[in-house]
Scaffold this active site. Structure first.
Site, PDB file in Angstrom:
ATOM      1  N   LYS A  69       0.756  -1.419   0.064  1.00 44.89           N
ATOM      2  CA  LYS A  69       0.239   0.290   0.299  1.00 44.89           C
ATOM      3  C   LYS A  69       0.673   1.436   0.243  1.00 44.89           C
ATOM      4  O   LYS A  69       0.638   2.208  -0.818  1.00 44.89           O
ATOM      5  CB  LYS A  69      -0.751   0.437   0.888  1.00 44.89           C
ATOM      6  CG  LYS A  69      -2.387  -0.974   1.354  1.00 44.89           C
ATOM      7  CD  LYS A  69      -2.886  -0.811   2.551  1.00 44.89           C
ATOM      8  CE  LYS A  69      -3.684  -1.932   2.250  1.00 44.89           C
ATOM      9  NZ  LYS A  69      -4.903  -1.544   3.044  1.00 44.89           N
ATOM     10  N   ASP A 105      -9.707   2.748   3.413  1.00 45.98           N
ATOM     11  CA  ASP A 105      -9.653   1.832   4.354  1.00 45.98           C
ATOM     12  C   ASP A 105     -10.590   2.696   5.440  1.00 45.98           C
ATOM     13  O   ASP A 105     -10.979   2.225   6.523  1.00 45.98           O
ATOM     14  CB  ASP A 105      -8.450   1.813   4.512  1.00 45.98           C
ATOM     15  CG  ASP A 105      -7.728   0.515   4.181  1.00 45.98           C
ATOM     16  OD1 ASP A 105      -8.283  -0.589   3.270  1.00 45.98           O
ATOM     17  OD2 ASP A 105      -6.486   0.098   3.584  1.00 45.98           O
TER      18      ASP A 105
END
Length: 283
Positions: A69, A105
């Site tokens: 990420k 997220d």
């Protein structure tokens, strides 16, 4: 699938456990889109080539999971302001060859926490376990809800301190070593596991000694496979309210789906698809 099928995927290492293909393919079916979604095991050192492949193969979008990420940001053309502040990307949109990074997220996590537990972050003390890519989005989203204090504990304390410093303009945040957790745990109203500890197949691992958990707490785990981790079972036994990772997983996927397609995500069907998949493998 045919020659008009639009392709999507998830990049991770490991990635075989991922329920994203089950969930996203159900979303495409539910909305009548001619699209397909697969999991791609992207080994260390190959991420840049994989990202170039998004353009070359004409993928419309990709999700990015552990451990890529942060590194993935180096290879994108543009990064959304929220993702830039977070320092991690979990969703890539291909706009005719221009790759744009987003992070769904944190917003997915906070929405799930509120809906499933009713927990209000404002003026509460929060203990975060882990400072990796997923933690960055969650800390950012929680910090914007005006908590009293956030502690970020990590095995490498420098990493926790670095993340705390980067987010310190949003809230009172302190980075600490895992060895210091016992000092602050009893003050916490919310404890969040942001590490992969307890994730399938290592289901007996747990990020925290259960003796530190009290009945006044909400204990939350980003791991969604298994649905109830050992950490959550032990927290429940200690009298705490528990919050599993499935809701966050569904909502972060729903936001990604909406970035890619511009249409509302079929959230109920997406959650159902993941739950059915677990039931199938359990049976």
């Amino acid at each position: 699938m045919d020659s008009h099928t639009v392709m999507y995927g998830v990049f991770g290492d490991p990635v075989r456990h991922s329920k994203s293909p089950v969930m996203m393919n159900r979303a495409f079916k539910e909305t009548g889109l001619n699209a397909a979604y697969a999991a791609f095991h992207i080994l260390p050192g190959t991420l840049q080539a994989a990202v170039q492949g998004i353009r070359a193969l004409g993928f419309r979008g990709v999700n990015v999971t552990i451990p890529h990420k942060e590194e993935v940001m180096l290879y994108l053309d543009e990064i959304d302001e929220g993702a830039r502040q977070i320092g991690a990307v979990n969703t890539i949109v291909n706009e005719q060859g221009k790759l744009i990074g987003y992070n769904t997220d944190g917003i997915g996590y906070v929405r799930s926490l509120k809906e499933e537990t009713g927990f209000a972050v404002n003026n509460k003390n929060i203990l975060m376990l882990g400072a990796g890519g997923a933690a960055r989005g969650v800390v950012h989203a929680l910090a914007k809800e005006r908590p009293a204090r956030i502690w970020i504990a990590n095995r490498t304390p420098e990493r926790a301190r670095q993340l705390a410093m980067e987010m310190s303009h949003l809230a009172d945040i302190e980075g600490i070593a895992m060895t210091e957790v016992a000092r602050v745990a009893e003050q916490a109203d919310l404890i969040v596991n942001n590490t992969p500890l307890g994730m399938h197949p290592n289901v007996n691992e747990t990020p925290l000694d259960a003796s530190l958990i009290g009945p006044h707490m909400v204990v939350s785990d980003l791991v969604y496979n298994p649905l109830i981790t050992r950490f959550l079972r032990e927290a429940s036994a200690a009298g705490a309210r528990i919050h599993g990772g499935l809701g966050m997983f569904v909502y972060q996927g729903a936001y990604a789906f909406e970035y890619w397609t511009g249409i509302p995500a079929p959230i109920r069907a997406m959650r159902e698809a993941v739950e059915e998949s677990f039931a199938l493998h359990a049976g």
